[in-house]
Design an enzyme around this catalytic site. Structure first.
Site: not given
Length: 297
Positions: A63, A65, A138
């Site tokens: 991801h 970030d 996740h």
């Protein structure tokens, strides 16, 4: 020197005071950068840390970030002509994302970057000890990491004196485990190795507890507060209370909470919630903060 340098502590959206993720672990000569999000290179400059000592980079998942700062870090490593290989660990299923980030733009590639993807059962020996990775829960393939220093022994001066051991004989004991009739165990004491775990974006699962078990320092996401626990479960994240409960159940010595959602303006709320579950030392991560590892047991 053994310390954690927090380069960023926001979650998906950065704030005026929190950059995207980034964590530099200095464990003697082993320097590891975890999850370089966007802006990590500048955060390193602000924190006064260089890329040259880096030995490896660990990506928990792809991801933005947690990984969009990787191209800048790799290009800086080449610009500075880092003289030793730098390994990059990342989920094996994210190979296409790594390939894109590795050569996101044109630059002179003047360093040895070693792609070292992780999968189930991953373990590698480093100068600081064994680095392992376990899959988490996740929305995409995600791994948590744990660095475990091997146990050793420390010499006890009083015992050395009582057995008449001094000078070169001390070195012989350390090298071979024996000097004459005296063994290393007779003049030393056990010295447990230290351990650090990094648990980013995940819902609760068995591997969260496996990674955290007995560590000296647990760096763990706490994106949400309990009031939004249902949302946290839906998107694969933890609340501050859940992260603290993990620390309590696993006998963690020091807890570092990070990866805070921008929806909460007051970071003290995370501490208040975590304190209900864990009575040990808790750090609410702040950008550019330096956190020493706890003293040896």
């Amino acid at each position: 020197m053994r310390e954690l340098v927090v380069l960023g502590s926001a979650s998906q959206v950065p704030t005026r005071h929190r950059n995207h993720n980034g964590y530099l672990l200095r464990f003697d000569d082993e320097v590891i950068l975890f999850d370089p999000g966007e802006g990590t290179q500048r955060q390193m400059l602000m924190a006064g840390v260089a890329v040259t000592p880096l030995r490896r980079i660990c990506i928990t998942h792809f991801h933005g970030d947690h990984s969009l700062g990787l191209p800048g870090i790799l290009q800086r490593i080449s610009l500075d002509r880092v003289p030793h290989p730098v390994a990059v660990h990342y989920p094996a299923g994210g190979q296409e994302f790594y390939d894109r980030l590795r050569h996101a733009t044109s630059y002179w590639d003047n360093a040895e970057i070693v792609a070292a993807p992780v999968s189930a059962g991953f373990a590698v020996e480093t100068s600081a000890g064994r680095l392992t990775a376990l899959p988490l829960r996740h929305s995409i393939e995600t791994y948590g990491y744990r660095l475990t220093e091997p146990d050793s022994r420390r010499m006890v001066p009083e015992l050395l004196t009582s057995y008449g051991i001094s000078g070169p004989a001390v070195g012989e004991l350390q090298r071979t485990g024996r000097s004459g009739d005296v063994t290393l165990e007779q003049v030393s004491a056990a010295r447990p190795g230290q351990s650090v775990a990094f648990v980013m974006d995940t819902g609760l699962c068995d591997n969260v507890f496996a990674l955290a078990q007995g560590v000296d320092l647990l760096v763990i996401e706490s994106t949400f507060l309990a009031e939004d626990a249902e949302m946290a479960a839906q998107v694969g994240h933890l609340t501050a209370g859940q992260a603290a409960a993990v620390a309590r159940e696993c006998g963690v010595r020091q807890l570092v909470l990070t990866h805070f959602s921008q929806r909460y303006p007051d970071p003290s709320a995370f501490l208040d919630e975590a304190r209900k579950e864990f009575d040990g030392p808790i750090v609410i991560a702040e950008d550019l903060q330096r956190i020493p590892l706890p003293g040896r047991r």
